[in-house]
Design a protein around this motif. Sequence first.
Motif, PDB file in Angstrom:
ATOM      1  N   UNK A  11       0.840  -1.209   0.000  1.00 46.38           N
ATOM      2  CA  UNK A  11       0.000   0.000   0.000  1.00 46.38           C
ATOM      3  C   UNK A  11       0.871   1.252   0.000  1.00 46.38           C
ATOM      4  N   UNK A  12       1.923   1.263   0.829  1.00 45.77           N
ATOM      5  CA  UNK A  12       2.831   2.419   0.861  1.00 45.77           C
ATOM      6  C   UNK A  12       3.473   2.645  -0.512  1.00 45.77           C
ATOM      7  N   UNK A  13       3.912   1.552  -1.132  1.00 45.00           N
ATOM      8  CA  UNK A  13       4.549   1.658  -2.442  1.00 45.00           C
ATOM      9  C   UNK A  13       3.572   2.185  -3.488  1.00 45.00           C
ATOM     10  N   UNK A  14       2.313   1.744  -3.417  1.00 48.73           N
ATOM     11  CA  UNK A  14       1.320   2.183  -4.404  1.00 48.73           C
ATOM     12  C   UNK A  14       0.993   3.671  -4.248  1.00 48.73           C
ATOM     13  N   UNK A  31      10.147   4.306  -2.229  1.00 51.18           N
ATOM     14  CA  UNK A  31       9.789   2.890  -2.340  1.00 51.18           C
ATOM     15  C   UNK A  31      10.998   2.004  -2.034  1.00 51.18           C
ATOM     16  N   UNK A  32      12.172   2.370  -2.543  1.00 53.02           N
ATOM     17  CA  UNK A  32      13.382   1.581  -2.295  1.00 53.02           C
ATOM     18  C   UNK A  32      13.713   1.537  -0.809  1.00 53.02           C
ATOM     19  N   UNK A  75      11.026  -5.467  -7.378  1.00 51.58           N
ATOM     20  CA  UNK A  75       9.653  -5.569  -7.874  1.00 51.58           C
ATOM     21  C   UNK A  75       8.840  -4.337  -7.500  1.00 51.58           C
ATOM     22  N   UNK A  76       8.984  -3.881  -6.244  1.00 54.43           N
ATOM     23  CA  UNK A  76       8.189  -2.735  -5.799  1.00 54.43           C
ATOM     24  C   UNK A  76       8.655  -1.430  -6.443  1.00 54.43           C
ATOM     25  N   UNK A  77       9.974  -1.260  -6.625  1.00 55.26           N
ATOM     26  CA  UNK A  77      10.449  -0.060  -7.319  1.00 55.26           C
ATOM     27  C   UNK A  77       9.970  -0.077  -8.766  1.00 55.26           C
ATOM     28  N   UNK A  78       9.900  -1.265  -9.354  1.00 58.64           N
ATOM     29  CA  UNK A  78       9.395  -1.374 -10.722  1.00 58.64           C
ATOM     30  C   UNK A  78       7.918  -1.007 -10.816  1.00 58.64           C
ATOM     31  N   UNK A 111      -3.866  11.271  -0.309  1.00 62.92           N
ATOM     32  CA  UNK A 111      -3.380   9.988   0.192  1.00 62.92           C
ATOM     33  C   UNK A 111      -2.026  10.093   0.886  1.00 62.92           C
ATOM     34  N   UNK A 112      -1.214  11.076   0.477  1.00 69.44           N
ATOM     35  CA  UNK A 112       0.114  11.206   1.084  1.00 69.44           C
ATOM     36  C   UNK A 112       0.052  11.512   2.582  1.00 69.44           C
TER      37      UNK A 112
END
Length: 543
Positions: A12-15, A125-126, A136-139, A275-276
């Motif tokens: 969720x954080x990454x999105x 994200x990293x 995967x998440x950074x992608x 959302x931030x």
Amino acid sequence: MQRTGSLRYVTVLALVAALGGLLFGYDTAVINGAIGFLQQHFDLNEQEEGWATASALLGCALGAATAGILSDRLGRKRALLLAAVCFFVSALGTALPRTFLEFIIYRILGGLGIGIASLTSPLYIAEISPARIRGRLVSVNQLTIVLGMMIVFFVNYFIAAYGTTVDRRAIEQYQAEKGDRLDRQLVFQYLRQLAEKQSFRAQKISIGTTQQFVAEQGDVLQVEKVADFLVQHGIKVDTQQLELGLRGMTSWNQTRGWRWMFGSEALPAGALLLLLFLVPESPRFLAQQGRSQAAWEVLARVGGAEQAAIELADIEQTIAQESGSLRQLLEPGIRPIFFVGIALAMLQQVSGINVILYYGTELFKQAGSQIDAALLQNAVVGTVNVLFTIVAIWTVDRWGRRPLMLLGSTGMGVCLIAVGIAYFLQQAETWLLALVLGYIACFALSVGPVTWVILSEIFPTRIRGRAMAFATVALWIANFLVIQTFPIINKHPWLVEKFHCAFPFWVYAAFCAVLFVVVWRIVPETKGKTLEQIERGWLAAGR
């Protein structure tokens, strides 16, 4: 106390952070479908057309430069908040400009948001992600970038299609009220305007030739006859645009459609802004600021209490060994990877990707497609971009960074060479879409997402924001140079005469070869390593 981590939480954080990437893609690609209508509305020449497209990239470079300082001093979250504000204000400003100068100012402001987001989103994200799924998440950030592009391509298509319907109704109403007869003076004026606006590639139509044509048509001037006359003189015009112009009417897309295209960005920008407020700060930034308890709490929710303690100790040890000064970028252990980061960032752009993403609609029109068809082809390109980025997300942590980069740069170079050959043989209308789709697939599978993964991984924690800023500024400067020069190179009289518009694509193919060599000879594999392990590896190599 949370003993186990939550994959759902970190996702969720990454999105949320990746919404910055979506706006990055949306804001950069909206110009693709709008530039033709914008050019007509403000009557732009080739240099101004390039400036309308490239001006945002100056804002990108400035945003990336300041984002490094902002993200290191104020935090990753606050930097993303600032980007969201820039996106929102730019969306409204570019939708309602009274002059071309106003449009440029708001476009640069949007570029400022892009620059900040392009650095801060993958950085956040990293730093929030476990090592095993970090790639995967950074992608995912790259996925949202191309998703934003695809969404706006379809938004542009549907807005333009609505405008086409409005224009058709206006023509039918005109015909019902005044019939099919065209006013001779209006036809003559329209033909003269077309002749004056055409580039050197079109055979110039003299005043005498135009007068003779109008006189020879007798009492009835037909749109089809005018279209044939223009084709004979090397001028391609959209059929419906021609019908409007010959009647002294202006297209809805030219007056309003492009405004809706730019204004539509306000919706995702507002969503990011709200959302931030629900996400925490990066744990590595918190640790850097001495807020160890807060950093541990975030890490515990991500990876569990025991893993959080291990990671926090590793982060604090690494931070203690760093001076945090820009001079550290030129130290023996850091200098090589600093310049590798700069090279990768620039080579991603000079491979020609944004010529396709910014000028795709105009390229398809140049190859012979009508406006609606060109916009739809562009939407197909955006869809392929998204699909192959998804493939990249599932392969980057399995295959590794290097294999994907080598495979992608090879495929991109081959497709660009083939595009050049198609133009050189004057067969672009037949082959352009298939070759562009192949090029986009190779980019989305590799160079697009993986470059950002590598850039987010290779720099030390304390200076990661500023070091990544240098690389990102270099990326946007390279992007600006490509976008500003493409219309000029693509329409240069001698180059067109000798190469038939193939030349720029062969130049970009040569840079793909350079990218292959850099990755093959210099870039290390970072798959499965923590950020601290990657840093220690570079420091050891520099001793």
